[in-house]
Design a protein around this motif. Structure first.
Motif, PDB file in Angstrom:
ATOM      1  N   ARG A  17       0.835  -1.206   0.000  1.00 58.99           N
ATOM      2  CA  ARG A  17       0.000   0.000   0.000  1.00 58.99           C
ATOM      3  C   ARG A  17       0.867   1.253   0.000  1.00 58.99           C
ATOM      4  NH1 ARG A  17      -2.199   0.919   5.653  1.00 58.99           N
ATOM      5  NH2 ARG A  17      -0.058   1.662   5.832  1.00 58.99           N
ATOM      6  N   ILE A  45       2.540   1.757  -3.423  1.00 60.22           N
ATOM      7  CA  ILE A  45       1.616   2.270  -4.446  1.00 60.22           C
ATOM      8  C   ILE A  45       1.382   3.760  -4.247  1.00 60.22           C
ATOM      9  CG2 ILE A  45      -0.766   2.171  -5.270  1.00 60.22           C
ATOM     10  CD1 ILE A  45      -0.701  -0.848  -4.629  1.00 60.22           C
ATOM     11  N   TRP A  87      -4.499   1.853  -5.069  1.00 58.56           N
ATOM     12  CA  TRP A  87      -4.300   2.405  -6.419  1.00 58.56           C
ATOM     13  C   TRP A  87      -5.451   3.303  -6.858  1.00 58.56           C
ATOM     14  CZ3 TRP A  87      -6.629   2.268 -11.185  1.00 58.56           C
ATOM     15  CH2 TRP A  87      -5.854   2.753 -12.251  1.00 58.56           C
TER      16      TRP A  87
END
Length: 475
Positions: A17, A20, A150
């Motif tokens: 996470r 990204i 994302w």
């Protein structure tokens, strides 16, 4: 296996996470996102009385009234934390020189409030070695955040992506804890139980305040340096340092959480049986020494290449920091077992002195930040502070409990020697010739070092067991 797998999956998802988000927003915005994380952690640490830990440690932790009182305290804690964040929205935005983030700090107050409404039954079940309920909640929350990272980062393209990810995570944790609970959620308020929670938790509450300074103090000073000292550090520097810090933190947090969940119940059960207790302590410490050496060597040898591969060229400056921060987290890993000993014995006051000494490292960090020193020196100061804290923690346990001196000193010396040897080789002129500066070669050397360390520890444990048996029998 369940705990290790859960933490591994959870930490990988968390790292994914962050990767990204870091790749889709600028280092400056990632620095602001790190401030949000730091603020949530601040509220968590300075209000954490380890209610879930007492549910595991206490003999009557299974009683419903006991759990209901814990849930009542947890709700009050969340509500107060939420109110504090909202009230500090303007001051925090001014301190970190991000006036545009005032509304974001207000929204951030939702996070502790939702956590305060969570069910503690999954934590209670861990006293019976039932880890699946809590593990499923943790894994599902991290997996959902990984999937959502994302779209949110692509839509917002700035720090707001991390804000809404934090809100989403708290909501999923809340829903998941109630879904897997075996009991109906109720709030209680028994005075005798409240006194026990405060007696057990107030040292941990103070310890949480110190932990915030230990784990977040360097980034707090970096983020506020422009306002406090008029220095040239900005949010991009905070973003770069946070990227390196979060990468090094993954194994450290994973091992700490696995240790608390897995080893605390077994140590607590044997707290009145010195021989079995010391035997388990020896095994746990040896395991953590081995894992610490492996992770430390990996970060020293592969840190720079890992940053380039994971975060991209915008965070290239973080490559030189990962090795030092990795060593710092190795020392924190070694502090896990002495900490578990104190918690299993119910002597949480023993945790305070080590963290008090650890916070002293903020003094040189403050000077370094004021003088705009290289970020690597901030990490090195953290290593020094962790070493002092480890020595104090081991010393406190030796005074309070009849632990084997050889186990503490010799195993810790082994880990220190292995890391110093790795540092020496990583800085020598021979490494470029042998290709250790490539990622695959670095991983290979780390694996070899793990095998050698494991063999030495195995032999050492056999000798120590004989010597410990003789000491225990009075020979």
């Amino acid at each position: 296996m369940v705990l290790s797998g859960t933490q591994a999956v959870g930490q990988v998802c968390s790292l994914g996470r962050n990767i990204i988000v870091a790749r889709l927003i600028s280092p400056a915005d990632f620095g602001v996102a790190a401030i949000f994380l730091m603020t949530v952690n601040l509220m968590d640490m300075i209000s954490n009385m380890s209610l879930d830990r007492l549910l595991v440690q206490a003999e009557d932790g299974d009683e419903e009234a006991f759990q209901q009182t814990a849930q009542g305290l947890n709700l009050v804690r969340g509500a107060i934390s939420a109110l504090i964040i909202v009230l500090l929205a303007i001051p925090l935005s001014s301190l970190f020189n991000i006036p545009e983030a005032v509304s974001a700090f207000v929204v951030l107050g939702i996070v502790p409030l939702l956590i305060g409404l969570s069910h503690l039954d999954p934590k209670r079940l861990e006293r019976h070695m039932k880890y699946w309920p809590n593990a499923s909640v943790e894994v599902s929350s991290q997996a959902i955040l990984l999937v959502a990272a994302w779209p949110l980062a692509s839509y917002f393209c700035d720090y707001r992506a991390m804000l809404w990810l934090l809100v989403l995570r708290s909501f999923v944790l809340l829903a998941g804890s109630h879904f897997v609970a075996k009991r109906v959620f109720r709030i209680g308020w028994r005075k005798d139980y409240l006194q026990r929670f405060f007696h057990f938790g107030w040292p941990l509450l103070l310890n949480g305040m110190l932990l915030f300074l230990v784990l977040q103090g360097d980034r707090f000073l970096l983020g506020s340096a422009q306002k406090l000292f008029g220095s040239n550090y900005d949010m991009a520097d905070v973003g770069v340092y946070s990227a390196a810090f979060l990468l090094a933190m993954v194994p450290g947090q994973m091992l700490a959480r696995v240790g608390i969940s897995l080893f605390l119940p077994s140590l607590s059960r044997e707290q009145d049986n010195p021989d079995t207790f010391n035997h388990q302590y020896r095994r746990y410490l040896a395991s953590y020494v081995l894992l610490g050496v492996v992770f430390g060597a990996g970060f020293i040898l592969c840190g720079e290449q890992s940053v380039d591969l994971i975060y991209g060229n915008e965070y290239a400056a973080a490559g030189s920091l990962v090795g030092w921060l990795g060593i710092m987290w190795v020392v924190r890993i070694l502090r896990v077992v002495p900490t578990l000993v104190s918690m299993a014995k119910g002597q949480t006051k023993n945790l305070l002195p080590s963290n008090v000494f650890r916070t002293l490292a903020l003094i040189p960090i403050l000077v370094l930040v004021a003088q705009e020193a290289d970020l690597a020196w901030i990490a090195i100061s953290g290593i020094a502070g962790e070493l002092v804290a480890l020595v104090i923690m081991v010393r406190m346990n030796r005074i309070a409990f009849p632990l084997c001196r050889l186990i503490s000193i010799d195993l810790l010396s082994l880990s220190a020697a292995a890391l110093v040897l790795t540092l020496f080789f990583s800085m020598s002129a021979l490494l470029p010739l042998t290709g250790v500066h490539s990622l695959l070669s670095g991983l290979l050397v780390s694996f070899i070092l793990a095998l050698v360390s494991g063999y030495i520890i195995q032999k050492f444990m056999g000798v120590t067991f004989v010597m410990f048996s003789r000491v225990s029998s009075g020979n």
